[in-house]
Design an enzyme around this catalytic site. Sequence first.
Site, short mmCIF file in Angstrom:
data_model
loop_
_atom_site.label_atom_id
_atom_site.label_comp_id
_atom_site.label_asym_id
_atom_site.label_seq_id
_atom_site.Cartn_x
_atom_site.Cartn_y
_atom_site.Cartn_z
N HIS A 123 0.86 -1.18 0.00
CA HIS A 123 0.00 0.00 0.00
C HIS A 123 0.90 1.23 0.00
O HIS A 123 2.04 1.19 0.47
CB HIS A 123 -0.86 -0.05 1.27
N ASP A 161 3.21 -4.36 8.21
CA ASP A 161 1.97 -3.57 8.15
C ASP A 161 0.82 -4.54 8.32
O ASP A 161 0.47 -5.29 7.41
CB ASP A 161 1.90 -2.84 6.82
N GLN A 172 -4.49 -5.10 7.38
CA GLN A 172 -5.48 -6.07 6.93
C GLN A 172 -5.47 -7.34 7.77
O GLN A 172 -6.52 -7.85 8.17
CB GLN A 172 -5.22 -6.44 5.46
#
Length: 417
Positions: free
Chosen positions: A133, A211, A214
Site C-alpha cells: 500500500h 503492516d 489487513q
Amino acid sequence: MTSVSMQDKIRQDLDVAAIRKQFPILSQKVHDRPLVFLDSAASAQKPDAVIDAMAETMRTQYANIHRGLYWMSERTTEAYEAVRDQVAQFLNAPSRDEIIFTRNSTEAINLVAHSFGSLLKPGQAVVISELEHHANLIPWQMLRDRVGIELRVAPITDAGDIDLEALQGLLADGKVALVAVTHMSNVLGAITPARTIADMAHAAGAQVLFDGSQSVVHRKTDVQALGADFYTFTGHKLYGPTGIGVLWARKDLLEAMPPFLGGGDMISTVSFEKSTWANVPHKFEAGTPAIIETIGLGAAISWIETIGFDAITAHEAALTTYGLKRLADVPGLKIVGQPKERGGVISFTMDDVHPHDIATLLDRNGIAVRAGHHCAEPLMRRLGLSATARASFGVYTLPEEIDTLADTLVRIRNFFV
C-alpha cells in the site's frame, strides 16, 4: 459440496445473523435494496458495543487525560490507559510500554520512517515489496530523499506472493537496515510468510516491520511468534473508529529512537534552552490524543474477543473459498492473483466493463465494493492493470451476499455485451 450445503456450513460455523443484529447500519436499504456491504478491507462497520462505549464516555465522563486532578479526568485516563494494556495483550507484546497510539497505520509507519529512519546512514537500505500500500512506500521514498538511503523492492511472483529467493538476494550484501512489508495485501489478499521473512531479515542484520492493517482483523496476531520488530495496525478496519491506530515496537528500539512530534505530554522537562523527553510510550504521543477513539478501539477488541479469532478465521476462510468459486462462474470475470494463502479479499476484472462502472452499477443494486488502484499503483502496474473491483469480507458477511454479488455481476455483464 453444493452451494446450499456450503452456505449452511458457513452459517453453522458462526451465528452471523446474531452478529449482524449488533451492526445497526446493516439493516438499512440503499437505493431501495438491502445493503450488501463488501468493502470491509477499506473500513469495517461498527457494532453497537463500540458506538455505545464512545457515546457513554462523551455523555458521562469526558475530560482530557494525564493532566486533570479531578474525578472525570482520572476516570478517563484510566479507561484510556487500560486500552494500552488491552492492545499489548491482543498482540502478545512483552510490555505495555511498547504500545504507541497513532492516528492510523499510515502515521505509525511514518513515525518509524522518521524516528528509526533518522538513525540510518547513507548507503544503508530499506526493503519493501511490490505488494505494498502507498502507506508503506511513500514514507520510505521520503526517507530516501532526505537521508540518502537506498530503497529496494522485493518482487512478487505472478501468483501474487513475495518472491523469497529474490528477497534473499536483496539482503545478501548486509546493507539492509529494515525490511518493511505487508502482513496481508489489501489488493490480492495475499498473506505473507511473516516468520520466514523475519528470520531472513534478522539473519542479514536487519530489523523487520509488518503492516498489519489487513491481517490483524482476520487472525490472531502474536508479534513475538512472528519475530517482528515493528508492527502496525489501524482501528477502523478492526470494527473500531477512525482516527486511532497502533505502532508496536521493541522497547529497546523505541528508547533509541528520537521523538516523532514535539509538544505537550511527550516531555520530561522544558526550558527555553533545552527539553528532555518522557519515557516510552509517552515520548511518541505528543498533544491531546484521540481519547474517545482509543476507548472505542478497546471496545472493538473486547467485542472481537467475545467471538474469538478461531471462529472469525474459519468463517472468513469459508467465505473466501465460496466467493472464489461463485465469482469464477461469472462469464468474463477474472480473479486477480492466486496467492498460496489468501485472506478475505478478492480483486477482479470483467471483460469490456471498467471497474468503476462495475462499482457504480453494483451500488445501484445496494452492493458496496471498492474500485480503483486501492492505493497500490505500483502493484497495479506490476499486474498490468489500471484498476480492479474488490470485494472484501467481514465477520458479518453472509454467503447469500456473495450470491447477490455474483448474480448482479452476471446481469451487468449481460448488459454490456
